[in-house]
Design an enzyme around this catalytic site. Structure first.
Site, PDB file in Angstrom:
ATOM      1  N   LYS A  25      49.732 -24.592  75.796  1.00 17.78           N
ATOM      2  CA  LYS A  25      48.916 -25.126  74.803  1.00 17.78           C
ATOM      3  C   LYS A  25      49.384 -26.672  75.067  1.00 17.78           C
ATOM      4  O   LYS A  25      47.997 -27.776  74.889  1.00 17.78           O
ATOM      5  CB  LYS A  25      49.085 -24.430  73.655  1.00 17.78           C
ATOM      6  CG  LYS A  25      47.696 -25.197  72.383  1.00 17.78           C
ATOM      7  CD  LYS A  25      47.110 -23.972  72.160  1.00 17.78           C
ATOM      8  CE  LYS A  25      48.278 -24.023  70.350  1.00 17.78           C
ATOM      9  NZ  LYS A  25      48.033 -25.174  69.708  1.00 17.78           N
ATOM     10  N   SER A  26      50.057 -26.817  74.892  1.00 17.68           N
ATOM     11  CA  SER A  26      51.761 -27.902  74.690  1.00 17.68           C
ATOM     12  C   SER A  26      51.199 -28.736  75.800  1.00 17.68           C
ATOM     13  O   SER A  26      51.144 -29.870  75.945  1.00 17.68           O
ATOM     14  CB  SER A  26      52.748 -28.261  73.783  1.00 17.68           C
ATOM     15  OG  SER A  26      52.624 -27.275  72.368  1.00 17.68           O
ATOM     16  N   ASP A 319      56.725 -21.546  66.525  1.00 15.85           N
ATOM     17  CA  ASP A 319      54.989 -21.175  66.712  1.00 15.85           C
ATOM     18  C   ASP A 319      55.100 -19.438  66.173  1.00 15.85           C
ATOM     19  O   ASP A 319      54.507 -19.138  66.614  1.00 15.85           O
ATOM     20  CB  ASP A 319      55.002 -21.538  67.900  1.00 15.85           C
ATOM     21  CG  ASP A 319      54.075 -23.376  67.641  1.00 15.85           C
ATOM     22  OD1 ASP A 319      53.778 -23.318  66.539  1.00 15.85           O
ATOM     23  OD2 ASP A 319      54.077 -24.026  68.686  1.00 15.85           O
ATOM     24  N   LYS A 346      51.648 -25.132  58.533  1.00 20.47           N
ATOM     25  CA  LYS A 346      50.972 -24.847  60.045  1.00 20.47           C
ATOM     26  C   LYS A 346      49.514 -23.912  60.099  1.00 20.47           C
ATOM     27  O   LYS A 346      48.628 -24.356  58.913  1.00 20.47           O
ATOM     28  CB  LYS A 346      51.553 -24.056  61.145  1.00 20.47           C
ATOM     29  CG  LYS A 346      52.693 -23.977  61.071  1.00 20.47           C
ATOM     30  CD  LYS A 346      53.352 -25.117  62.371  1.00 20.47           C
ATOM     31  CE  LYS A 346      54.633 -25.635  62.655  1.00 20.47           C
ATOM     32  NZ  LYS A 346      54.489 -26.358  63.412  1.00 20.47           N
TER      33      LYS A 346
HETATM   34  C1  S3P Z   1      53.486 -28.776  68.745  1.00 15.77           C
HETATM   35  C2  S3P Z   1      54.703 -29.016  68.204  1.00 15.77           C
HETATM   36  C3  S3P Z   1      54.933 -28.274  67.192  1.00 15.77           C
HETATM   37  C4  S3P Z   1      54.004 -26.849  67.399  1.00 15.77           C
HETATM   38  C5  S3P Z   1      52.439 -26.869  67.884  1.00 15.77           C
HETATM   39  C6  S3P Z   1      52.377 -27.408  69.204  1.00 15.77           C
HETATM   40  C7  S3P Z   1      52.897 -29.760  70.263  1.00 15.77           C
HETATM   41  O1  S3P Z   1      54.839 -28.819  66.263  1.00 15.77           O
HETATM   42  O2  S3P Z   1      54.089 -26.235  65.869  1.00 15.77           O
HETATM   43  O3  S3P Z   1      51.481 -25.430  67.784  1.00 15.77           O
HETATM   44  O4  S3P Z   1      52.443 -29.482  71.170  1.00 15.77           O
HETATM   45  O5  S3P Z   1      53.727 -31.126  69.749  1.00 15.77           O
HETATM   46  P1  S3P Z   1      55.743 -29.798  65.242  1.00 15.77           P
HETATM   47  O6  S3P Z   1      55.488 -30.440  66.104  1.00 15.77           O
HETATM   48  O7  S3P Z   1      54.412 -30.170  64.404  1.00 15.77           O
HETATM   49  O8  S3P Z   1      56.772 -28.437  64.544  1.00 15.77           O
END
Ligand code: S3P
Length: 438
Positions: A25-26, A319, A346
């Site tokens: 996803k990221s 996550d 979250k």
């Molecule tokens: C993400 C970073 C995380 C994660 C989120 C996706 C990202 O959040 O929990 O699902 O893609 O940068 P945080 O960086 O705010 O912890």
């Protein structure tokens, strides 16, 4: 009233098979963002066709970027360059996606037009000052509600200036937001991490030929350059693989291979934690694909035992705690998590919602301010509520493997935000799960 999706999981099951879970996803979000503001055409493979990443894709279409697909994970982005985005005709609706909102706020702060970012009820209650405060220091003009939440009204400006920002929380979203704003800022923007966070944005910016420097825990970008289009092959999402890492560990007689999983060291906390608990996990075929480490992972049944989770692993598994709580419930002895207050902000309050659901299943799960204490033991059945949180819904589905009675999970529609096809993939491995409506 529209009907809500529920999962019904029957007790037991052994998991066997070889699967490839959907794209990360990221990385999918970032491939659309950087592809859109690059010069040239970016070809993406393995893109996650989940609602969150699609929200980002639609936002860039609404800003005039020609994007073909997605078609079986293939997307073609015709980049418009750093200054080629157009004012969207209406507010950009980002659904459930915190990543879209926080990353776009940084990018849009430096545009020549105004924009508005909105989201669903969950996203509209999540903290946004963590991005709007440092962006304001850079000269951005952004308003939130009185509570510091969306909608965000962004008045783009050409007057951004670089800052040095020590992040109060270890957040890859905040880091990525500021680096994207830094592309448009005068001088250098430096983000200081209190602990390592996922580094996909740094790797991908470098892949798009844009220099980003890291010195220890400081990451620096200089405004005024340009991005050159490139190809992105998105690996499978370790956060989706995590459900099966736990599932095959806790179910009897199980043996699962997860193929082509992203194993970036800033994401593999879940593997480290499960191994500390005694899991039988093997990583092989390690390779590098589009600048990201990728591997196949084999996981077999094991008797897990409780641990005190080392705090340095928390941001590296941020996550995966909902499903790790299920692992802890199935382990011998006590597991204690501390230093994870972020879980409360979250997609849902993941400490409270998981503790509530585990208690319904008869598990001694005690929520604390910044974590949870879980005593492993037998799991019963019952009806749990996921509060529209995709990862909570999938975690309780995994719990069914060790439950003595059926589990009904309410409010599961958002599983499509990160893991379209979860139910059929889980069924193909041997999980007794059906979809219903309430
Ligand atoms: C993400 C970073 C995380 C994660 C989120 C996706 C990202 O959040 O929990 O699902 O893609 O940068 P945080 O960086 O705010 O912890």
């Amino acid at each position: 009233m529209s009907k809500s999706v529920l999962f019904q999981v029957s007790p037991g099951g052994n998991l066997q098979g070889k699967i490839r879970v959907p794209g990360d996803k990221s990385i999918s979000h970032r491939s659309i963002i950087l592809g859109s503001i690059a010069e040239g055409v970016t070809y993406i493979k393995g893109f996650l066709e989940g609602e969150d990443a699609l929200a980002t894709l639609e936002a860039f279409r609404a800003m005039g970027v020609n994007i073909e697909g997605p078609d079986q994970g293939e997307v073609v982005v015709h980049g418009v360059g750093l200054d080629g985005l157009k004012k969207p005709e209406k507010a950009l609706y980002l659904g459930n996606s915190g990543t879209s909102m926080r990353l776009l706020s940084g990018l849009l702060a430096g545009q020549s037009f105004a924009s508005t970012l909105t989201g669903d009820a969950s996203l509209s209650s999540r903290p946004m000052r963590r991005v709007t405060n440092p962006l304001a220091e850079m000269g951005a003009q952004i308003t939130t509600t009185e509570n510091g939440t969306a909608p965000l009204q962004i008045n783009g400006t050409s007057g951004l200036k670089g800052i040095t920002y020590p992040m109060p929380v270890a957040s890859a979203q905040v880091k990525s937001c500021l680096l994207l704003a830094g592309l448009y800022a005068a001088g250098e923007t430096t983000v200081i991490e209190p602990a390592p966070t996922r580094d996909h944005i740094e790797r991908m910016l470098n892949g798009f030929n844009y220099p980003v420097q890291r010195h220890g825990n400081q990451i620096t970008i200089c405004g005024g350059g340009k991005l050159i289009a490139t190809d992105c092959d998105v690996p499978s999402d370790i956060s989706s693989a995590a459900f099966f890492l736990v599932a095959a560990s806790i179910a009897a007689d199980s043996n699962v291979v997860l193929q082509h999983v992203g194993v970036n060291p800033t994401r593999t906390g879940v593997i480290d934690i499960l191994k500390l608990m005694g899991a039988d996990i093997n990583i092989f075929n390690e390779r590098v694909v589009s600048g990201e480490p990728v591997a196949d992972i084999q996981v077999r049944s094991s008797q897990l035992h409780g641990i005190d989770i080392p705090e340095h692993l928390v941001p590296l598994a941020i996550d995966e705690f909902p499903v790790l709580f299920v692992a802890a419930a199935c382990a011998q002895g006590q597991t204690r998590l501390t230093g994870a207050k972020e879980l409360r902000v979250k997609e849902s309050d993941r400490i409270q919602v998981m503790a509530d659901g585990l208690q319904i299943l008869g598990v001694a799960a005690q929520p604390t301010d910044d974590g949870m204490i879980i005593q492993g033991g037998p799991l019963g059945g019952g009806e749990v509520i996921s509060h529209g949180d995709h990862r909570i819904a999938m975690s309780f589905a995994v719990a069914g493997l060790r439950a003595s009675e059926p589990i009904t999970i309410q409010d599961c529609e958002n599983v499509n935000t990160s893991f379209p096809g979860f139910v059929s993939l889980a069924q193909s491995l041997g999980l007794n799960i059906e979809v219903g409506q309430s």
